[in-house]
Design a protein around this motif. Sequence first.
Motif, mmCIF file in Angstrom:
data_model
loop_
_atom_site.group_PDB
_atom_site.id
_atom_site.type_symbol
_atom_site.label_atom_id
_atom_site.label_comp_id
_atom_site.label_asym_id
_atom_site.label_seq_id
_atom_site.Cartn_x
_atom_site.Cartn_y
_atom_site.Cartn_z
ATOM 1 N N LEU A 105 -8.985 69.842 34.943
ATOM 2 C CA LEU A 105 -9.887 70.009 33.808
ATOM 3 C C LEU A 105 -9.462 71.253 33.035
ATOM 4 N N PRO A 106 -8.886 71.083 31.844
ATOM 5 C CA PRO A 106 -8.473 72.257 31.061
ATOM 6 C C PRO A 106 -9.670 73.141 30.701
ATOM 7 N N HIS A 135 9.499 53.612 42.557
ATOM 8 C CA HIS A 135 8.197 54.165 42.158
ATOM 9 C C HIS A 135 8.209 55.672 42.370
ATOM 10 N N PRO A 136 7.679 56.446 41.433
ATOM 11 C CA PRO A 136 7.741 57.917 41.569
ATOM 12 C C PRO A 136 6.792 58.473 42.609
ATOM 13 N N GLY A 137 5.887 57.659 43.124
ATOM 14 C CA GLY A 137 4.936 58.141 44.109
ATOM 15 C C GLY A 137 3.624 58.575 43.482
ATOM 16 N N PRO A 138 2.699 59.033 44.296
ATOM 17 C CA PRO A 138 1.398 59.466 43.774
ATOM 18 C C PRO A 138 1.526 60.681 42.863
ATOM 19 N N VAL A 139 0.540 60.849 42.002
ATOM 20 C CA VAL A 139 0.463 62.047 41.160
ATOM 21 C C VAL A 139 0.008 63.219 42.027
ATOM 22 N N VAL A 140 0.809 64.289 42.074
ATOM 23 C CA VAL A 140 0.464 65.468 42.872
ATOM 24 C C VAL A 140 0.110 66.666 42.006
ATOM 25 N N HIS A 141 0.331 66.547 40.697
ATOM 26 C CA HIS A 141 0.001 67.681 39.822
ATOM 27 C C HIS A 141 -0.259 67.189 38.399
ATOM 28 N N LEU A 142 -1.244 67.821 37.747
ATOM 29 C CA LEU A 142 -1.554 67.604 36.342
ATOM 30 C C LEU A 142 -1.928 68.944 35.727
ATOM 31 N N SER A 143 -1.367 69.268 34.569
ATOM 32 C CA SER A 143 -1.773 70.480 33.848
ATOM 33 C C SER A 143 -1.287 70.391 32.419
ATOM 34 N N ASP A 144 -2.088 70.923 31.513
ATOM 35 C CA ASP A 144 -1.665 70.951 30.120
ATOM 36 C C ASP A 144 -0.841 72.204 29.875
ATOM 37 N N SER A 145 0.033 72.132 28.913
ATOM 38 C CA SER A 145 0.925 73.252 28.610
ATOM 39 C C SER A 145 0.125 74.413 28.039
ATOM 40 N N PRO A 146 0.329 75.649 28.545
ATOM 41 C CA PRO A 146 -0.353 76.807 27.957
ATOM 42 C C PRO A 146 0.028 77.005 26.495
ATOM 43 N N GLU A 162 -1.677 72.388 23.961
ATOM 44 C CA GLU A 162 -2.628 71.582 24.716
ATOM 45 C C GLU A 162 -2.389 70.092 24.540
ATOM 46 N N GLY A 163 -1.562 69.720 23.595
ATOM 47 C CA GLY A 163 -1.252 68.314 23.370
ATOM 48 C C GLY A 163 -0.169 67.789 24.280
ATOM 49 N N LYS A 164 0.350 68.637 25.163
ATOM 50 C CA LYS A 164 1.394 68.229 26.099
ATOM 51 C C LYS A 164 0.844 68.348 27.525
ATOM 52 N N LEU A 165 1.094 67.323 28.318
ATOM 53 C CA LEU A 165 0.587 67.258 29.690
ATOM 54 C C LEU A 165 1.750 67.185 30.665
ATOM 55 N N LEU A 166 1.727 68.055 31.675
ATOM 56 C CA LEU A 166 2.766 68.057 32.707
ATOM 57 C C LEU A 166 2.267 67.238 33.894
ATOM 58 N N ILE A 167 3.049 66.204 34.244
ATOM 59 C CA ILE A 167 2.676 65.306 35.339
ATOM 60 C C ILE A 167 3.727 65.422 36.429
ATOM 61 N N GLY A 168 3.294 65.788 37.628
ATOM 62 C CA GLY A 168 4.206 65.892 38.758
ATOM 63 C C GLY A 168 3.993 64.743 39.734
ATOM 64 N N TYR A 169 5.096 64.083 40.102
ATOM 65 C CA TYR A 169 5.037 62.978 41.057
ATOM 66 C C TYR A 169 5.625 63.426 42.397
ATOM 67 N N GLU A 170 5.197 62.769 43.439
ATOM 68 C CA GLU A 170 5.543 63.219 44.794
ATOM 69 C C GLU A 170 7.042 63.180 45.066
ATOM 70 N N ASP A 214 3.238 75.250 38.952
ATOM 71 C CA ASP A 214 2.442 76.219 38.194
ATOM 72 C C ASP A 214 3.253 76.714 37.008
ATOM 73 N N TRP A 215 2.534 76.955 35.898
ATOM 74 C CA TRP A 215 3.150 77.360 34.642
ATOM 75 C C TRP A 215 3.331 78.869 34.550
ATOM 76 N N HIS A 216 4.363 79.279 33.823
ATOM 77 C CA HIS A 216 4.423 80.625 33.259
ATOM 78 C C HIS A 216 3.481 80.635 32.059
ATOM 79 N N HIS A 217 2.790 81.748 31.815
ATOM 80 C CA HIS A 217 1.727 81.735 30.805
ATOM 81 C C HIS A 217 2.238 81.452 29.393
ATOM 82 N N GLU A 218 3.529 81.666 29.143
ATOM 83 C CA GLU A 218 4.059 81.401 27.807
ATOM 84 C C GLU A 218 4.309 79.920 27.569
ATOM 85 N N GLY A 219 4.273 79.122 28.630
ATOM 86 C CA GLY A 219 4.442 77.688 28.482
ATOM 87 C C GLY A 219 5.874 77.245 28.293
#
Length: 1100
Positions: free
Chosen positions: A159-160, A203-214, A217-225, A253-258
């Motif tokens: 949740l952003p 198949h990339p596997g389950p989603v293990v991470h979700l976060s929007d770019s610092p 906010e219109g970009k979403l980072l999706i990590g697969y297992e 995890d993001w660096h704050h500059e995105g």
Amino acid sequence: MKKFNFRKVLDGLTASSPGSGGNSGGGAGSGPGHPAGTAGVLREEIQETLTSDYFQICKTVRHGFPYQPTALAFDPVQKILAIGTRTGAIRILGRPGVDCYCQHESGAAVLQLQFLINEGALVSASSDDTLHLWNLRQKRPAILHSLKFNRERITYCHLPFQSKWLYVGTERGNTHIVNVESFILSGYVIMWNKAIELSTKTHPGPVVHLSDSPRDEGKLLIGYENGTVVFWDLKCKRAELRVYYDEAIHSIDWHHEGKQFMCSHSDGSLTLWNLKSPSRPFQTTIPHGKSSREGRKSESCKPILKVEYKTCRNSEPFIVFSGGLSYDKACRRPSLTIMHGKAITVLEMDHPIVEFLTLCETPYPNEFQEPYAVIVLLEKDLIVVDLTQSNFPIFENPYPMDIHESPVTCTAYFADCPPDLILVLYSIGVKHKKQGYSNKEWPISGGAWNLGTQTYPEIIITGHADGSIKFWDASAITLQMLYKLKTSKVFEKQKVGEGRQTCEIVEEDPYAIQMIYWCPESRIFCVSGVSAYVIIYKFSRHEITTEIVSLEVRLQYDVEDIITPEPEASPPFPDLSSQLPSKSLSGSTNTVASEGVTKDSIPCLNVKTRPVRMPPGYQAELVIQLVWVDGEPPQQITSLSVSSAYGIVAFGNCSGLAVVDFIQKTVLLSMGTIDLYRSSDLYQRQPRSPRKNKQFIAGLTELNDSPVPLELERCKSPTAEIRENSYNRSRSSSISSIDKDSKEAITALYFMESFARKNDSTISPCLFVGTSLGMVLIISLNLPSTDEQRFTEPVMVLPSGTFLSLKGAVLTFSCMDRTGGLMQPPYEVWRDPNNIDENEKYWRRKLVMNASFPSQEIGDHQYTIICSEKQAKVFSLPSQTCLYVHNITETSFILQADVVVLCNSACLACFCANGHIMIMSLPSLRPMLDVNYLPLTDMRIARTFCFTNEGQALYLVSPTEIQRLTYSQEMCDNLQDMLGDLFTPIETPEAQNRGFLKGLFGGSGQTFDREELFGEASAGRASRSLAQHIPGPGGIEGMKGAAGGVIGELTRARIALDERGQRLGELEEKTAGMMTSAEAFSKHAHELMLKYKDKKWYQF
């Protein structure tokens, strides 16, 4: 208020009462009796003030560490912490006093928690694939909405900050979006096959991470297992870039500059990726790996389960991760690694790490994070590490998270105790607190709490498997440890290969505490342990060095020695001089038993023989140990009572009863249960050898044949074996089934000024003895008349010959005077034993005797209340007439019973094995309350449930948590005022000024409109079969604190107006700030225009 005249009811009640016949008052040895209902009648009327309106069952607060934790979340603005568990519970913690417990009805494990930062709400994802929205703007949080996924399993949520759209990743690799206000699933879905390249065949596997770019906010980072990371453009609905790595991903995890992000992998590596060059990692490190000889690649390590990458404005960034240790260190403890610049610090933990969070100064992900602490959730502890100091000290935890430091084996609860005790115990205990904590304030400081209207002091005592005792301040529904006592210090440490005599009675934890007895007024404290010992402590403010006095007692149950029923065959009082020495400064055995030799007169533990330094606090006065008898280990102690006024301790087990004078350090009575009856044994026992019937072997962990499902722990109640036998016996149709086991245990003891015999005209010191067969015996105590004689003259102990009977094992005793007031046993006023004047030859004792009756009046002057596993009876003394009898249960049995005081009136409180809590008025035994509260699911509840005065009770709800409850209607009504507020209005901190160039070139995050993209108008609604919306009761629950009807409506309106006014105020402040910024910008623009007004283009 109802009056009861005993004259009118005696004839009917005593005639029908099973206790009014020969078993009650006319048993053998009781002397001639009067006809029931004539001479022995209490003449005065008792006004019982308690009615059913005074009682209601309600849980108040839960203390301790959340059992089996699974998830962690923190609100950086409200500064409150949430912990989810495997059993579906959520604990929300703030400043001390702010501690809330809530439970998912399904009981499904909590997978993840997400705060709506500074909104007073929490989202929980559970293992049954359901999302829940909790309202925290009320003292008892409740669910507002639930969303049940039907076709996909939830694996990750994000949740952003300041967003109402929740990203939900699933096991299939898809990403869904939920509106947290309405809890409706958006039609916008990121399918896994659209996110990865079309050429990818797996198949990339389950989603293990979700976060929007610092940065955007219109970009979403999706990590697969499987190691795939997709940078998804939400507007264009396509993958902007993809990253592939050959090791599984656990966290990102993001660096704050995105511009960069860091991944943790299953081979113990950390990879740093740059968005400009996604083809390979910008940097790859294995922090705990050893470089190979060729120097090409470090060896693989254990997986790094989570990493957090936090930047600082004035120093190097912090990289914090869990796991990643080398495989060659198999015995190494779980660790948290902190990398700061070139420094690597490994913090070893006592328990496996479940989750950790880095606390930062700002809630905005696109600013320098400035981390200041790390919250580490372990399997059995919660610690917070201070990052602002180079040695990374931990904060002192203000919550009682160490109740389970050693497994709890017994509890005691004291309400309305002497007010100075808490301060005294704290002043002693604070001297032994650990040092080296951080000097910063505890960072979890949210919420608000006040003392409320409850002002009386409360103390909880817990006994533990390692022999330790903890005293807790439980006043005003909080819990804080005051003082810790280690009872094992009186014994010698067992060396390897020793302690075989102990192992035969208990498999482990030879110092485990079984029973606790505490007299707050005299400060006398007594414990019994699993290795068949009793220790008496006295409280002193002064340190002393002295030898520990010990006694050894022989208790034997020789039924087969009885050949004829004549009294001469079994003398009632064995020659005490022929027993063990009455005083011994040594814990050594009298008979050294070698291999193959029958063990006899050997204690289970060895008491220290050298002088021992005893710090201020509770100091051992006397150690009493039961010894082996003819090759049989001593039975565990099943009952314990102490009288500070008499200077006597009594305890019993399956074999018999022991009475010891702890002033003169002598054994007054050591007798088998059968000998207490003299020649008038009411139950015919078949001669049998104790060796043929193996004793209730002691390990507090052995109860495999219990009729209820038990959670086997390291320790169990000392009376569990006796109680288990009694439970089975209680289920039989009649008490005649006891012939299966002829041993009769002592199950209850009670010192009181009372009438020992039917024809007594004055009260005298007495000891009430209750047995597992429902028999009550009264033992008379003859004490010297003066203090000087008390230290020198012997105390005479003699069974009075009075017998009373009930169905089931006797649990508790109490006495009331003729006016219906509860009588307290006499006690000695505390005086520091190490502060006696040198001129005093003897210690002058100040006694408080609470019982006094005019001797010239004829008739009964006292009620005696006796409660067993099956029924309760009220007898009048000295006539021994049964006035009232109440059969509490026929199909179950009582686990715990206590006579307690509520609103200055006494009542009988019972907890039954079928889960019912029952309250009865006294002395009439009228039912006041019967609530099906909690079924007996394991023996832990049975051994720790206890009642106390003022409508309070508690039990160990899990191995790590204490649940407190109240049976008082008044406290239920005032509970809302006593609980803390989880949400307090706090203004969200302003974002840092990004500057003109960063705002121009730093991305389009400020113009991104999620509502336009995810709303129903553009994205439509998701399929109804995908997820089901379930309305929650939170709105209704939120108003329970207010009155119903019109008052409730007014309360709702007032809350709405307050929230609206708060929003309008925030809007007004923001508008004023924008106007100020606009004016400043206009001024600077005008100055700039004047400066360059007359310049030519080539002059710039």
